[in-house]
Design a protein around this motif. Structure first.
Motif, short mmCIF file in Angstrom:
data_model
loop_
_atom_site.label_atom_id
_atom_site.label_comp_id
_atom_site.label_asym_id
_atom_site.label_seq_id
_atom_site.Cartn_x
_atom_site.Cartn_y
_atom_site.Cartn_z
N SER A 1 -2.53 -1.96 -2.27
CA SER A 1 -2.60 -2.59 -3.58
C SER A 1 -1.45 -2.11 -4.45
N GLY A 2 -0.65 -3.04 -4.95
CA GLY A 2 0.46 -2.71 -5.82
C GLY A 2 1.63 -2.04 -5.12
N THR B 1 -2.98 1.53 -11.01
CA THR B 1 -2.33 2.49 -10.12
C THR B 1 -1.45 3.44 -10.94
#
Length: 862
Positions: free
Chosen positions: A160-161, A357
């Motif tokens: 993710s990210g 994040t």
């Protein structure tokens, strides 16, 4: 190990290694990617060479290597070894080597072909440490240009990210299931004015109580892992808990990067029989480590983040909230071996407001060492490397500028011979420069021991977790002559081809020699006293020293280590050396530069000139000059205007109207390439547009007579001035022959006016997001016969009409003249007819001829 979820990917991974040179593996917590996978790879027929696995943290690298070696029934350093800064356990037989980030980068630099290495595994790549990003970039370049047979595996707990697929579009993608037990989340926000550290201590004490109101009873038999932002908070919490918990039942184990390997191993090991362990850790325990027996996690929700301040050249420490990704990682520590519980010191509603994040280190870190890495690699632009995230431009500029000042790179960012030697010393570029220059200083002063003293100073400044002995760096030299620090000192001595008894050199070190050496590394941190605790650095930064420390009594220092902190106006000095004034003007004379300046004296009302000796921003001495050169007066005038603002010049409303008109023209007619004349730009460019006209100005009174509007207008070409007058005229010609003035208001200049029009691009019907008004002021009788308000900018701006009485006083404001004639005008007419009976107030204003006379003088109405 055989039941770990990563086992299911062994066959696909072996096939991927055959078919691909790059693999991206997503494997959540507990999958076994850091242990079971590299151990199995040692047996795979697809891999004949050496496997390097990168671990972001030293404690994780050592722990993983020890675990795998033990699982294979071997000693660390045989088939499985590790290498971290200052410590290595490897041999000629080592096939799996666990290394930390900086080690990998240097291995690539020293042997770009990576001889004998077949696979590089980047573990926990989602943590986005700066050396990891750099190591991956260099490995990708090696694979591209030198080793197409090299295999790269990027492993992450979450993608993710993480733009890995953009960087490695042809990589094989594999996803493993995780193996973690359920973790119950409990939210305990800090109440009222209670300090969060006290609240954390109370929650931990309650969590291990048999009558706990926080943690369900089924998790009570395990140990506790508490997450804190840093070493200082860990030590405070340890003191609080030691006073309230029975040492016969509980063992307190801190865990952070500065601890010795033995202390770190104690925190990771199982609790002694009959005791429960409370591990108090930084985010070093977030990933890669499995700490035996943990069933309860208590999370403060904080981290300490170091963000580089390009103005001061140091990193500012700030206490910040962790991200959602980090909170998930931390909570998962409670469910590695059994169901667990995570207590969070914040409310459940706040969880969704946390950042998704963490910011990658490359976005917030100092880049000096990375820039030297690039130069050594042969790259003069950091952004040319295949990086997951490009670094900030200003951080790059600061890094390259410092390297050039230290003569480690040239003006084109190419590494110099001095730079190559500095890189090979393996320390920060500032300190490497000091080590190399110390040899020249030793020859000049016939003091061979200066080089060894520089090695001792470098060891102190590179060390972590030094005991507190005050700010005077000489108090730490004896530490550098012992243990692991001494080993590093001797390595530098060997590289620099010097020898000497470092214990003796540490004892005999003179303050003058120490400050001379440190000034080589930190020429921008010469400090002059100001006030009781404060000093000004030559780079302009303010710093302080505790008044109880003897170093606060000196007039001059060279500051080797200081830290900016959130909430403090000045940085705090940790290590420095004293400089006496005689030393300043002799050994450090090369740092002093001479300047001739001229300034305006507001008290005396005149210009004055002086010759200044300066170290950076610090004035060492000053001497008045009797003759003031005209060029210096021009510079002084420019500086005075920049300091005071344009308002001190001869400005009137016509100047501001020109600014507003040009701002509108730039927005809605950009094809004419208009110059920028906003106040900020004009102030910044005074030397270009105004200074040439100030050569005959030698007083503020004469400055007031300068035609500022004319000079600003000259920034537009003749053609641009004509076009501007057509698009946005200063006056509107009425049917009566009157030139009615138009007043412009733009953006926040008129934000308090509720009737500002929203300019709309009528071609596409879309708002262009700029607020403005063109206000035309004219007597109502001269607007008769107009069916609608005038339009400017080719119909993009409708003029607002300010209709005036015969006495030139406002009686109505409208941007829709047709609607005004049909509605509000009726009431205006009733009121004004009685007050101004000699003037025309027709019943059909839209179809009445405009006039600027009374009824008596108006033709046809006599």
């Amino acid at each position: 190990m055989s039941s770990l979820p990563i086992q299911a990917l062994f066959a696909p991974l072996q096939q991927a290694l055959t078919d691909h040179s790059q693999i991206i593996l997503e494997a959540p917590t507990g999958a076994g990617k850091s242990t079971a996978l590299p151990m199995a790879m040692l047996q795979w027929p697809q891999i004949n060479g050496k496997i390097l696995m990168l671990e972001p943290r030293r404690v994780a690298a050592r722990s993983v290597a020890q675990f795998i070696a033990k699982s294979r029934g071997e000693k660390v350093g045989d088939n499985v070894g590790y290498r971290v800064r200052g410590e290595a356990k490897v041999s000629a037989n080592t096939r799996l080597e666990i290394v930390t980030e900086g080690i990998l980068t240097r291995m690539i630099q020293q042997d770009p072909e990576l001889t004998g290495i077949e696979v590089i595994i980047f573990d926990e790549i989602h943590e986005r440490h700066l050396p990891t990003d750099l190591g991956l970039a260099l490995a990708l370049e090696v694979q591209e240009s030198l080793r197409d047979d090299l295999k790269l595996i990027a492993m992450s707990a979450t993608l993710s990210g993480l733009p890995l697929q953009n960087l490695m579009p042809d990589a094989a993608m594999l996803v493993s299931e995780g193996r973690s037990f359920d973790v119950e989340k409990v939210y305990r926000p800090v109440a009222g004015q209670q300090q969060w550290l006290d609240a954390l201590a109370s929650v931990i004490i309650d969590s291990v109580s048999t009558e706990s109101k926080t943690v369900p009873v089924q998790y009570q038999q395990g140990s506790v892992l508490a997450f804190l932002p840093g070493k200082g908070e860990i030590n405070k919490l340890q003191r609080l808990l030691s006073q309230k918990l029975d040492s016969q039942q509980f063992i307190l184990c801190p865990l952070y990067g500065d601890l010795t390997p033995a202390e770190q191993d104690k925190a990771i090991a199982p609790a002694p029989d009959g005791k429960r362990k409370i591990v108090i850790a930084t985010n070093v325990a977030e990933s890669s480590l499995t700490i035996d027996g943990i069933t309860i996690v208590v999370d403060s929700g904080y981290k300490r983040e170091a963000s580089f301040n390009p103005r001061t050249g140091v990193s500012r420490l700030s206490l910040k909230r962790i991200s959602q990704a980090s909170s998930i990682q931390r909570a998962g520590r409670a469910g590695r071996l059994a169901p667990g519980c995570c207590v969070r010191l914040w409310g459940q509603e706040e969880q969704s407001r946390l950042a998704k994040t963490e910011a990658p280190e490359i976005s917030i870190s100092e880049l000096t060492s990375m820039a030297l890495d690039c130069a050594y690699w042969g790259e003069s632009n950091i952004e040319n490397l295949p990086l997951l995230t490009p670094p900030p431009t200003i951080h790059q500029q600061v890094a390259w500028r410092l390297l050039a000042q230290l003569a480690l790179v040239d003006a084109q960012h190419k590494i110099t011979q001095q730079g190559q030697a500095a890189y090979e010393l393996g320390c920060h570029p500032r300190l490497a420069h000091m080590l190399l220059q110390s040899k020249a200083l030793a020859d000049a002063h016939q003091q061979a021991d200066l080089v060894s003293l520089a090695c001792l100073l470098t060891a102190v400044l590179e060390a972590r977790g030094l005991p507190k002995k005050g700010v005077d760096i000489s108090q730490y030299l004896s530490l550098a002559s012992q243990g692991l620090m001494a080993n590093q000192v001797r390595k530098w001595q060997k590289l620099l081809a010097v020898s000497g008894d470092i214990k003796q050199i540490a004892r005999d070190a003179a303050s003058r020699d120490i400050s001379s050496l440190l000034a080589l590394a930190f020429p921008d941190r010469i400090a002059k006293a100001r006030g009781k605790q404060g000093f000004q650095l030559s780079n302009g930064t303010g710093v302080t020293i505790d008044i109880e420390d003897n170093m606060s009594n000196h007039d001059w220092l060279v500051v080797a280590d200081f830290q900016e902190s959130q909430g403090r106006n000045a940085g705090r000095v940790y290590l420095a050396a004293a400089i006496n004034s005689d030393h300043l003007h002799h050994d450090l004379a090369s740092l002093i530069s001479e300047h001739k300046i001229c300034e305006w004296n507001e008290v005396k009302g005149r210009f004055y000139a002086e010759r200044q000796q300066k170290i950076g921003d610090i004035i060492v001495s000053r001497t008045l000059e009797s003759n003031v050169d005209s060029s210096l007066i021009v510079q002084a005038l420019v500086s005075h205007i920049q300091r005071k603002g344009l308002s001190i010049l001869n400005l009137d409303e016509r100047f501001y109207q020109l600014q507003y008109r040009l701002k509108l023209a730039q927005q809605f007619a950009p094809e004419h390439d208009w110059p920028v004349i906003d106040t900020e730009h004009l102030l910044a460019s005074l030397s270009q547009w105004l200074a040439p006209y100030l050569t005959e100005v030698n007083s503020i009174a004469k400055l007031q007579k300068v035609d500022i509007l004319g000079h600003v207008k000259n920034l537009l070409t003749w053609s641009q001035q004509q076009t501007l007058n057509e698009l946005l005229p200063t006056h509107w010609k009425m049917a009566t022959g009157t030139s009615a003035p138009i007043t412009y208001q733009v953006d926040d200049i008129a934000s308090d006016n509720a009737d500002i029009d929203q300019i709309t691009n009528r071609q596409n019907g879309k708002s262009l997001g700029i607020q403005a008004r063109a206000l035309l002021s004219v007597r109502l009788q001269e607007a008769l016969g107009l069916s609608q308000s005038p339009q400017l900018l080719h119909g993009k701006l409708v003029v607002t009409m300010e209709l005036l009485s015969p006495a030139q006083r406002p009686i109505a404001v409208t941007a829709d003249l047709a609607s005004f004639w049909q509605g509000p005008y009726v009431d205006v007419k009733k009121e004004m007819r009685g007050r101004y009976p000699r003037h025309l107030w027709p019943d059909d204003p839209a179809n009445t001829t405009a006039t600027k006379f009374t009824k008596k003088k108006t033709p046809g109405l006599q």
